[in-house]
Design a protein around this motif. Structure first.
Motif, PDB file in Angstrom:
ATOM      1  N   CYS A 148       0.835  -1.203   0.000  1.00 52.24           N
ATOM      2  CA  CYS A 148       0.000   0.000   0.000  1.00 52.24           C
ATOM      3  C   CYS A 148       0.872   1.257   0.000  1.00 52.24           C
ATOM      4  O   CYS A 148       1.842   1.354   0.763  1.00 52.24           O
ATOM      5  N   CYS A 154      -8.731   3.934  -2.733  1.00 52.01           N
ATOM      6  CA  CYS A 154      -9.776   3.020  -2.272  1.00 52.01           C
ATOM      7  C   CYS A 154     -10.767   3.741  -1.372  1.00 52.01           C
ATOM      8  O   CYS A 154     -11.978   3.516  -1.449  1.00 52.01           O
ATOM      9  N   CYS A 158     -14.658   4.319  -2.772  1.00 53.85           N
ATOM     10  CA  CYS A 158     -15.694   3.676  -1.962  1.00 53.85           C
ATOM     11  C   CYS A 158     -16.683   4.705  -1.431  1.00 53.85           C
ATOM     12  O   CYS A 158     -17.885   4.456  -1.365  1.00 53.85           O
ATOM     13  N   TRP A 167     -13.809   2.020   3.551  1.00 60.70           N
ATOM     14  CA  TRP A 167     -12.388   2.285   3.775  1.00 60.70           C
ATOM     15  C   TRP A 167     -12.161   3.637   4.439  1.00 60.70           C
ATOM     16  O   TRP A 167     -12.913   4.576   4.248  1.00 60.70           O
ATOM     17  N   THR A 180     -10.738  -0.946   7.248  1.00 61.04           N
ATOM     18  CA  THR A 180     -12.137  -1.139   6.876  1.00 61.04           C
ATOM     19  C   THR A 180     -12.981  -1.018   8.133  1.00 61.04           C
ATOM     20  O   THR A 180     -12.645  -1.578   9.182  1.00 61.04           O
ATOM     21  N   CYS A 192     -19.240  -3.119   3.570  1.00 59.11           N
ATOM     22  CA  CYS A 192     -18.682  -3.494   2.263  1.00 59.11           C
ATOM     23  C   CYS A 192     -19.748  -4.184   1.412  1.00 59.11           C
ATOM     24  O   CYS A 192     -20.418  -5.125   1.857  1.00 59.11           O
ATOM     25  N   CYS A 198     -12.847  -0.603  -5.201  1.00 58.06           N
ATOM     26  CA  CYS A 198     -11.584  -0.280  -4.544  1.00 58.06           C
ATOM     27  C   CYS A 198     -10.433  -1.071  -5.152  1.00 58.06           C
ATOM     28  O   CYS A 198      -9.313  -0.564  -5.309  1.00 58.06           O
ATOM     29  N   VAL A 199     -10.689  -2.326  -5.513  1.00 62.70           N
ATOM     30  CA  VAL A 199      -9.669  -3.178  -6.117  1.00 62.70           C
ATOM     31  C   VAL A 199      -9.285  -2.634  -7.489  1.00 62.70           C
ATOM     32  O   VAL A 199      -8.107  -2.590  -7.855  1.00 62.70           O
ATOM     33  N   CYS A 202      -7.035   0.589  -7.078  1.00 55.28           N
ATOM     34  CA  CYS A 202      -5.704   0.480  -6.471  1.00 55.28           C
ATOM     35  C   CYS A 202      -4.611   0.527  -7.543  1.00 55.28           C
ATOM     36  O   CYS A 202      -4.680  -0.194  -8.529  1.00 55.28           O
ATOM     37  N   LEU A 207      -4.440  -4.165  -3.141  1.00 60.31           N
ATOM     38  CA  LEU A 207      -5.775  -4.761  -3.201  1.00 60.31           C
ATOM     39  C   LEU A 207      -5.830  -5.668  -4.419  1.00 60.31           C
ATOM     40  O   LEU A 207      -5.464  -5.251  -5.520  1.00 60.31           O
TER      41      LEU A 207
END
Length: 240
Positions: A148, A154, A158, A167, A180, A192, A198-199, A202, A207
């Motif tokens: 990270c 993210c 989100c 997040w 989270t 979530c 978010c993935v 990144c 993620l």
């Protein structure tokens, strides 16, 4: 609409007064390196790779959050900026545990691309080797805090696109990290929606989709672009 005229790298360009330097440069085809910037969500100037030199001030300014002004003159790729950017990238590598050869995002990583772009052939700083965890508690995704870079993409995607705000950030300084909910395992999150935005947002291998092997993690940013465009143009379809 008020239009501002400015000079970027000796090139005269014009843009709307509410636009940022980064937006103006991109529309003019002028490249400015970024890492925390993501089209469609708000900018925060977290990683400072988009710094530019503006005439009349010795302080470097982040292009993603600095508004254009009439008569502004700037450089985006001077020797000074190149040195700053290389130092920032080296700090990111030294502060985390980025081993590209065994990363799911190898070959599809924006941090890796920036290192190549800046000509980084080695890291001149001492590696910190932080003891960070990998969270596999989610049914579909995983988060590797070792990779990270705290870009907060993210967090913003989100919050601003999905509207879940699962997040967030916690800690200070070298202890800063994404969390989270109230620092609970991702798989136990009540907020979530497992949307995967978010993935896709990144920039590194932090993620990832479960089951991804080395170099297999690719991003589909087209999904985010579609959602942002549909939201801005009110193109949603509601089924009654």
């Amino acid at each position: 609409m008020v239009v501002k005229t400015l000079t970027v790298n000796e090139q005269l360009i014009s843009d709307r007064e509410e636009e940022t330097i980064l937006q103006a440069a991109q529309e003019a085809g002028i490249h400015i390196p970024t890492l925390c910037h993501l089209q469609g969500v708000g900018d925060v100037g977290a990683r400072r790779l988009c710094l530019v030199e503006i005439a009349g001030t010795n302080k470097l300014q982040p292009a993603c959050v600095t508004k254009v002004a009439e008569g502004m003159e700037m450089q985006t790729n001077s020797d000074r900026l190149q040195k700053y950017r290389r130092t920032i990238i080296e700090m990111l590598f030294a502060e985390g545990n980025h081993i590209c050869s065994v990363c799911v995002a190898n070959g599809n990583c924006e941090l890796q691309d920036l290192a190549v772009e800046i000509g980084m052939d080695r890291v001149r700083l001492h590696y910190q080797y932080p003891n960070r965890k990998v969270d596999f508690s989610h049914e579909r995704f995983g988060v590797d805090h070792n990779r990270c870079v705290l870009c907060t993409r993210c967090v913003r995607v989100c919050d601003e696109i999905e509207g879940a705000h699962t997040w967030d950030m916690a800690g200070r300084g070298t202890n800063s990290h994404v969390i989270t909910d109230l620092n609970q395992p991702w798989g136990t999150s009540d907020t979530c929606t497992s949307c995967g935005k978010c993935v896709n947002a990144c920039p590194t291998g932090a993620l990832f989709d479960k089951g991804s092997s080395i170099g297999e993690m690719k991003r589909n940013r087209a999904k985010l672009d579609f959602l942002v465009t549909a939201r801005e143009k009110h193109q949603w379809l509601f089924i009654q």
